[in-house]
Enzyme design. Sequence first.
Site, PDB file in Angstrom:
ATOM      1  CG  HIS A  65      -0.419  -8.582   2.604  1.00  0.00           C
ATOM      2  ND1 HIS A  65      -0.232  -8.790   1.750  1.00  0.00           N
ATOM      3  CD2 HIS A  65       0.591  -7.545   3.133  1.00  0.00           C
ATOM      4  CE1 HIS A  65       0.648  -8.124   0.991  1.00  0.00           C
ATOM      5  NE2 HIS A  65       0.999  -7.539   1.724  1.00  0.00           N
ATOM      6  CG  HIS A 104      -0.037  -2.913   3.912  1.00  0.00           C
ATOM      7  ND1 HIS A 104       0.707  -1.691   2.516  1.00  0.00           N
ATOM      8  CD2 HIS A 104       0.426  -3.583   3.401  1.00  0.00           C
ATOM      9  CE1 HIS A 104       1.289  -3.183   1.318  1.00  0.00           C
ATOM     10  NE2 HIS A 104       0.754  -3.807   2.333  1.00  0.00           N
ATOM     11  CG  HIS A 113       4.461  -5.444   5.205  1.00  0.00           C
ATOM     12  ND1 HIS A 113       5.742  -5.949   4.877  1.00  0.00           N
ATOM     13  CD2 HIS A 113       3.817  -5.439   4.382  1.00  0.00           C
ATOM     14  CE1 HIS A 113       5.023  -6.040   3.214  1.00  0.00           C
ATOM     15  NE2 HIS A 113       3.117  -5.513   2.983  1.00  0.00           N
ATOM     16  CG  ASN A 135      -0.899  -5.738  -0.845  1.00  0.00           C
ATOM     17  OD1 ASN A 135       0.063  -4.428  -0.829  1.00  0.00           O
ATOM     18  ND2 ASN A 135      -0.413  -6.088  -1.998  1.00  0.00           N
ATOM     19  CB  ILE A 147       3.956  -7.391  -3.090  1.00  0.00           C
ATOM     20  CG1 ILE A 147       4.426  -6.428  -4.159  1.00  0.00           C
ATOM     21  CG2 ILE A 147       3.132  -7.483  -3.264  1.00  0.00           C
ATOM     22  CD1 ILE A 147       5.868  -6.225  -4.521  1.00  0.00           C
TER      23      ILE A 147
END
Length: 917
Positions: free
Chosen positions: A767, A575, A580, A771, A917
């Site tokens: 993602h 993740h 990110h 997520n 997010i």
Amino acid sequence: MFVASPVKTNFNGVSLVKSPAFSALSCRKQHRVPISRQVRAVISREEKAVDQEDGKKSTNKPLMNSSQFPWQRSKYTGSKTVTAVVKIRKKIKEKLTERFEHQLELFMKAIGQGMLIQLVSEEIDPETGKGRKSLESPVMGLPKAVKDPRYLVFTADFTVPINFGKPGAILVTNLLSTEICLSEIIIEDSSDTILFPANTWIHSKNDNPQARIIFRSQPCLPSYTPDGIKELREKDLVSVRGDGKGERKPHERIYDYDVYNDLGDPRKTERVRPVLGVPETPYPRRCRTGRPLVSKDPPCESRGKEKEEFYVPRDEVFEEIKRDTFRAGRFKALFHNLVPSIAAALSNLDIPFTCFSDIDNLYKSNIVLGHTEPKDTGLGGFIGGFMSGILNVTETLLKYDTPAVIKWDRFAWLRDNEFGRQALAGVNPVNIELLKELPIRSNLDPAIYGPQESVLTEEIIAREVEHYGTTIEKALAEKRLFLVDYHDILLPFVEKINSIKEDPRKTYASRTIFFYSKNGALRPLAIELSLPPSAESENKFVYTHGHDATTHWIWKLAKAHVCSNDAGVHQLVNHWLRTHASMEPYIIATNRQLSTMHPVYKLLHPHMRYTLEINARARKSLINGGGIIESCFTPGKYAMELSSAAYKSMWRFDMEGLPADLVRRGMAEEDSSAECGVRLVIDDYPYAADGLLIWKAIKDLVESYVKHFYSDSKSITSDLELQAWWDEIKNKGHYDKKDEPWWPKLNTTQDLSQILTNMIWIASGQHAAINFGQYPFGGYVPNRPTLLRKLIPQETDPDYEMFMRNPQYSFLGSLPTQLQATKVMAVQETLSTHSPDEEYLIELREVQRHWFQDEQVVKYFNKFSEELVKIEKTINERNKDKKLKNRTGAGMPPYELLLPTSPHGVTGRGIPNSISI
């Protein structure tokens, strides 16, 4: 019309009479508007020039000389009127003082003290050698009413010579003391309408005297840039790169690189953390903030005050609705953590769960807040309704929803079938791989970590597969054996993790072997749990499921340790690192090297939204020393070191695309006849099956788009901005990997398509898949404990007798404490929440329509959205297919993480355009 005394001013020789700015404005303290504010405005004014018809003499004294009109020729050729429509986004006003400021700003704009705009032609003025420029025109007049209450619109006419040429850029100067959010400017004349999309914050001239440059919507490769705006194209890029010096200010749009040297605090022994992005601990680069150093060896950056936010370029900051959604999650978490926090403080101990009803109460306990006066959010419709729900707490019940994994079947998490299913259709379906050969071997140094051969021997596996009526040879040949292997990534950290004194936790390095049965169920066969080598005690343990009570409970504990490892690797590697952190350098390079006119910039722009902001927030309170990840996940203070080790050993850009990743793990085989060039080894692999549909749609869109702008390989290699962009990603953004041989070349349209498809997939589908299932699967602590506080008791251990007497108590006592659990639940719920202002992949045509007036390009995005509508229908049909055991069954939540659409909230579905997010 106005009471203020008029003063005479001179604009390029033209005498104007207008009211002065209020002295109150100039005396006001200069400050950056809070991010929740959105000051919007629109501007324009009629500015007339005196022209003469060709061949005629003027009887009037000219108002301006040639130097005052840079575009003016020695002979006049007539004039034309151009209308500018300026659109500004308003803020959501909450306070009386802000409402007053807004009215004052409207007044200043009305008298021409708000904004100046200046047109720049695509054509060169032969006298200056630069693009022709119109007069600077102040925005004047009151805003026009529009249907959308979020915006203000102003119009203005100004006159330019007929031979002025097509405007290619607009220079915007904000005269107010506060920033303005400019949505767009539309230039209209009798024969043409030109859109200048902005969606940007215009800084106050007090903060930076340089005007902002806004280009028209037409995408343009560098070599095709009109001569009149070539210089502005380069100037705009230079303005966002900065010089790598000084501390960044909130109003700036500077994109630059730095290492992760702001996670710890070397002044506090318990907060010392290594710098990430150096040879010992390689890592992708983050956005530079320039905060002062608190130490020089190592060079660690100050973390600022507790409530002080880290810098991100102004246009990357959350909008108000997103920010309020984030605050609502934190507000909820505060109340849920309150009781465990008080109890822990009073007893000096955190409270463990003592029975399963303690956990169930997390979803039943309601906290009632008293009545408060409602607030006018200033927005109607669904946004206003949602904002009212956040801002107006009226007899509100705050409780966590029951996670999807136990919503219809409270005991599903206990079953082996569900344990196996989540490896294919859970929140972390990206670590399972095909077991190709035995014995399983480690790549770690045997001198440090012991024998490389796994104790999951052929004999043990053969015994287990016999229960399914097959042999180990046949199972290998039929590709029915699979592995989730966290041995090598975790074993170097196990001893350090198990030695943590504050907030102690215990772990092993794990391997899990699965068997895929003929009826379509993936079942765990055996688990290996390893400790570092020790002369005093056994360090490798093998567990299999059994039928007696003791073996049954030991097996549950072994699976819990695997889930704990899975949760840590998922959060820190799959993740955070692979989406990110890896995406951040792409965003920085895109803004630094690609003009907003560049077609690749325009393609990537929706996929960069909010990512730098959410990453900065993570550095502030999630992945920092003493942050939530350290306190609530197994690796503790070694979390980011583990993430760095994963980056060093396994991250490769060329393997981050879905088909390549599936082939690398043996979960798919290359097949040129298949739609994506690969064929799945397990057809009922929901993440991969649905993901390939999304991947294919992205790939088709990108290939069409790239071919539209690039005709051949030469057009790729000659694009200086594009080549600089890719070079910077490799050599600056991922500096520690710059010499790796696997980086793709960028010489052909196929190369570019593959690179862009990878990036868009990572930001959107990948993602979303890893997520938005965090709370649906992880919100129930026993299903995915983020850490365990005890090792599995052995017969010689003091705890073994207690385990035998009360195994449920021992199991619950190993789970995170109540405070740790509620902290994690709060984070997981926040990270799983879609904001009301979310922009989804399926809506890309609506987002991109603002950037393009090219009908063919618009068709590409329309086709893409239509394809996603079909994909959603296909996924829904798959979820009803009773033959697909990993998607449907009694009490089983369907696999919806890659459904393109979603309402706002925690839904376990929906693919946003970006990592928002």
